[in-house]
Design an enzyme around this catalytic site. Structure first.
Site: not given
Length: 332
Positions: A11, A152
């Site tokens: 993206f 993460y």
């Protein structure tokens, strides 16, 4: 300049590469076209980039150090922007190994290549998730970030520390930036805006976590790209520190937020989507998910001092722009 951008089929990497190409730079992309989400979306982004003669792509994983080094040596970039990573906060709960491989090992290989082959400026993506359990708003780069809520976030924080050590030991000029909830055209299907729009157009309910009481410092992707391109020229080894700077006292290393500092309630975000789609959402309110935080707000002060810029696009402009792309993409 010659740029190497990791994650150009993703993206943000796609938008950044396109911006650099439009400005007349050479760009080599590195991407492994993973199947984490629809590979066709990645192929279509890459097809657009390949319409530019100054673009080429290396299909490889950053975990493959020999292949990465060979590509680096062939293209000899002036500037490297490292965006490739295993994304997704919730995915990290069920698939932790993917984050160690992609984010830790992949970034280590990028740092090693920068050390071996040299680069004028290495820039790399981190995340607002690094602030973890911090409650004081806005998040400032000088705040301690030692309580990550997910693996993460932990891996992204670890890469910041790894990069600082390489900047100190080997003099690699490095800028890390922390992103705040980036959205816009060509976004990922696992992101809230994409999922909400897809469900609403099918008359399916949308899942609203945190009972709808969350807020986010939403950042439109064009604003993010503008900030990155400006930071390319702000090389840590070439300027004295400014007020509130994170420039390391022992290394050419800096950490910068990229966010506008104007959070929007999640329900306002959904309302803008309802207006753009011309239909109400059927909402299913759910508790906060594991690893989520209720609010995020960036302090854009350092970014503004360094570049004279901060993200400004309101959700009332950015959300309709996404919807226009979404309708065209899926012929709706």
């Amino acid at each position: 300049m010659r740029f190497l951008v990791t994650g150009t089929a993703g993206f943000i990497g796609f938008h950044l590469a396109q911006r650099l190409l439009r400005e007349g730079h050479q760009v080599v992309g590195i991407d492994n076209f993973s199947t984490y989400y629809d590979p066709q979306l990645k192929e279509d982004r890459n097809t657009i980039l390949e319409t530019y003669p100054a673009f080429s792509v290396e299909r490889l994983s950053l975990e493959n150090a020999p292949a990465l080094n060979a590509a680096w040596k062939r293209h000899q970039p002036d500037v490297v922007v490292h965006l490739a990573a295993q994304a997704g906060v919730r995915y990290s709960i069920e698939h932790p190994q993917a984050y160690i491989s992609s984010n830790i090992v992949g970034t280590f290989n990028v740092l090693e290549a920068a050390r071996q082959h040299g680069v004028k400026h290495l820039l790399a993506a981190s995340t607002s998730s690094a602030y973890g359990a911090n409650l004081e708003m806005p998040f400032r780069e000088t705040d301690k970030a030692v309580h990550p809520m997910t693996l993460y976030a932990a891996t992204k924080s670890a890469t910041e520390l790894m990069a600082h050590s390489y900047a100190h030991l080997f003099g690699v000029p490095t800028t890390f930036f922390r992103f705040f909830t980036v959205y816009g055209p060509w976004g990922r299907p696992d992101m809230a805006l994409f999922k909400f729009a897809n469900a609403m157009l099918k008359d399916d309910p949308i899942e609203v976590y945190g009972e709808g009481r969350m807020s986010r410092d939403f950042t439109y992707v064009d604003d993010l790209v503008e900030a990155i391109t400006r930071l390319v020229l702000v090389i840590p080894s070439e300027r004295p520190p400014v007020e509130g700077d994170t420039l390391s006292p022992v290394a050419p290393f800096r950490l910068v937020n990229i966010g506008g500092g104007k959070p929007s309630p999640l329900m306002d975000y959904i309302e803008e989507l309802e207006k753009a789609l011309g239909k109400p959402a059927i909402k299913t309110f759910l508790p906060m998910q594991d690893g989520d935080v209720p609010n995020t707000t960036a302090s854009p002060a350092l970014l503004q001092r360094l570049t004279g810029y901060k993200p400004e696009t309101p959700i009332g402009v950015g959300v309709p722009a996404f919807v226009d792309w979404f309708r065209q993409r899926y012929d709706l």
